[in-house]
Design a protein around this motif. Structure first.
Motif, mmCIF file in Angstrom:
data_model
loop_
_atom_site.group_PDB
_atom_site.id
_atom_site.type_symbol
_atom_site.label_atom_id
_atom_site.label_comp_id
_atom_site.label_asym_id
_atom_site.label_seq_id
_atom_site.Cartn_x
_atom_site.Cartn_y
_atom_site.Cartn_z
ATOM 1 N N ARG A 68 0.807 -1.213 0.000
ATOM 2 C CA ARG A 68 0.000 0.000 0.000
ATOM 3 C C ARG A 68 0.848 1.275 0.000
ATOM 4 O O ARG A 68 0.597 2.228 0.718
ATOM 5 C CB ARG A 68 -0.970 0.013 1.192
ATOM 6 C CG ARG A 68 -1.914 -1.189 1.192
ATOM 7 C CD ARG A 68 -2.745 -1.244 2.448
ATOM 8 N NE ARG A 68 -3.761 -0.230 2.473
ATOM 9 C CZ ARG A 68 -4.965 -0.339 1.918
ATOM 10 N NH1 ARG A 68 -5.301 -1.444 1.276
ATOM 11 N NH2 ARG A 68 -5.852 0.636 1.992
ATOM 12 N N ASP A 69 1.888 1.251 -0.859
ATOM 13 C CA ASP A 69 2.667 2.460 -1.051
ATOM 14 C C ASP A 69 3.009 2.585 -2.528
ATOM 15 O O ASP A 69 2.748 1.691 -3.337
ATOM 16 C CB ASP A 69 3.917 2.483 -0.169
ATOM 17 C CG ASP A 69 4.852 1.314 -0.409
ATOM 18 O OD1 ASP A 69 5.758 1.099 0.414
ATOM 19 O OD2 ASP A 69 4.692 0.593 -1.429
ATOM 20 N N ARG A 71 10.463 4.087 -2.398
ATOM 21 C CA ARG A 71 9.075 3.864 -1.965
ATOM 22 C C ARG A 71 8.556 5.094 -1.219
ATOM 23 O O ARG A 71 9.281 5.690 -0.425
ATOM 24 C CB ARG A 71 8.979 2.625 -1.080
ATOM 25 C CG ARG A 71 9.151 1.334 -1.850
ATOM 26 C CD ARG A 71 8.944 0.101 -0.978
ATOM 27 N NE ARG A 71 8.933 -1.104 -1.793
ATOM 28 C CZ ARG A 71 7.854 -1.644 -2.332
ATOM 29 N NH1 ARG A 71 6.671 -1.093 -2.108
ATOM 30 N NH2 ARG A 71 7.924 -2.733 -3.080
ATOM 31 N N PRO A 129 5.504 6.219 1.266
ATOM 32 C CA PRO A 129 4.351 5.795 2.076
ATOM 33 C C PRO A 129 3.131 6.653 1.775
ATOM 34 O O PRO A 129 3.237 7.861 1.529
ATOM 35 C CB PRO A 129 4.838 6.007 3.524
ATOM 36 C CG PRO A 129 6.327 6.116 3.431
ATOM 37 C CD PRO A 129 6.615 6.723 2.095
ATOM 38 N N LEU A 130 1.961 6.022 1.815
ATOM 39 C CA LEU A 130 0.708 6.720 1.572
ATOM 40 C C LEU A 130 -0.243 6.488 2.731
ATOM 41 O O LEU A 130 -0.252 5.414 3.336
ATOM 42 C CB LEU A 130 0.043 6.206 0.285
ATOM 43 C CG LEU A 130 0.855 6.304 -1.011
ATOM 44 C CD1 LEU A 130 0.102 5.618 -2.140
ATOM 45 C CD2 LEU A 130 1.163 7.758 -1.364
ATOM 46 N N PHE A 162 -3.914 6.266 -0.596
ATOM 47 C CA PHE A 162 -3.792 5.000 -1.312
ATOM 48 C C PHE A 162 -5.064 4.668 -2.072
ATOM 49 O O PHE A 162 -5.026 4.295 -3.250
ATOM 50 C CB PHE A 162 -3.451 3.869 -0.338
ATOM 51 C CG PHE A 162 -3.536 2.501 -0.957
ATOM 52 C CD1 PHE A 162 -4.686 1.730 -0.839
ATOM 53 C CD2 PHE A 162 -2.477 1.990 -1.674
ATOM 54 C CE1 PHE A 162 -4.779 0.483 -1.424
ATOM 55 C CE2 PHE A 162 -2.560 0.733 -2.278
ATOM 56 C CZ PHE A 162 -3.714 -0.017 -2.144
#
Length: 219
Positions: free
Chosen positions: A140-141, A149, A151-152, A157
Motif C-alpha cells: 500500500r505504497d 518507496r 508511504p501513503l 492509497f
C-alpha cells in the motif's frame, strides 16, 4: 478465506438454485434480482467474483457491467445469458466480462469456471502501473521509477488505487468523494488529497481534466 460472490439474476427459481449450490461450495453469496440492486451491491461491497445475467430488469446486464468497470470494480465477472451467438459473446466480453456462459448450462461447468476465475484473481498482479512507477497493492505504497518507496495514508492509497485501476477513465470529484471519503460534506476534500498526492509523487501523478475531474498521470 471464503470467496465473496455477487449473483445478479432475476429468475427466482434459478437464483435460488444457484445461491444454494454456490453457498454449499463455500461462497459467501449476495443476490440481486435486478440491475439497480446489483449496481448498489457491486459498488458498496467488495467481491471476488460476480455472476451477472445478461437480460435484467432496470439495468441490462451489459450496462451494469460497464458501469461497474467504469467505477474500477475489479471483481472477476461471468455473464449468464440465453443469447449465445458469437456477436452476443463478443459484446459481453467487450463490456468487461471475464467469461461468458450460455443458458442452459451445467452447474458443474459453472462451478469450474468460477473456480478458474477465482484462481485468476488470486494470481493477479500485486501492483498497478503508473507510468514508470507503480502502486504496490500489498504494501500500500507508491514505488517511483528510481525504486524509492513513498508511504501513503489510507485515503491517499485508495484515491490513487481507483485512478490507477482505470487509467484512461476520468473520475468526477463527486464520484471520488463518494467512493473514498464517505460523502464528506466538503467537496474540496478531493482536491485536498490530490494536492497531498502531487506533493508526495510529483504534479504529473494525477491529471486534472478541467470541468470533468481527475485521471491518472504518471510517476
Amino acid at each position: 478465506m471464503p470467496h465473496r460472490l455477487l449473483l445478479v439474476e432475476d429468475d427466482a427459481d434459478l437464483s435460488g438454485t444457484l445461491t444454494e449450490a454456490l453457498a454449499g461450495e463455500g461462497y459467501l453469496v449476495d443476490h440481486a434480482s435486478d440491475g439497480h440492486r446489483g449496481l448498489h451491491l457491486g459498488l458498496s461491497r467488495p467481491y471476488d467474483v460476480m455472476v451477472i445475467d445478461r437480460c435484467l430488469p432496470a439495468i441490462d446486464g451489459l450496462d451494469l457491467l460497464v458501469r461497474l468497470r467504469s467505477r474500477a470494480v475489479p471483481a472477476r465477472a461471468l455473464m449468464l445469458t440465453a443469447l449465445g451467438a458469437v456477436d452476443d459473446r463478443i459484446a459481453g466480453l467487450d463490456s468487461g466480462a471475464d467469461d461468458y456462459l450460455p443458458k442452459p448450462f451445467d452447474l458443474d461447468e459453472l462451478s469450474a469456471r468460477l473456480r478458474a476465475l477465482c484462481r485468476r484473481a488470486a494470481d493477479a498482479t500485486e501492483a498497478l502501473r503508473i507510468g514508470g512507477g507503480l502502486l504496490d497493492l500489498a504494501l500500500r505504497d507508491a514505488v517511483l521509477p528510481s525504486g524509492d518507496r513513498v508511504p501513503l495514508s489510507a485515503r491517499e492509497f485508495e484515491l490513487l488505487r481507483i485512478l490507477a485501476a482505470r487509467p484512461s477513465t476520468v473520475h468526477s470529484r463527486a464520484e471520488l468523494r463518494r467512493r473514498v471519503f464517505d460523502e464528506a460534506p466538503a467537496p474540496s476534500i478531493v482536491d485536498t488529497y490530490v494536492y497531498y498526492l502531487r506533493r508526495k509523487l510529483g504534479r504529473a501523478a494525477i491529471r486534472t481534466v478541467h470541468g470533468l475531474g481527475y485521471r491518472l498521470g504518471e510517476l
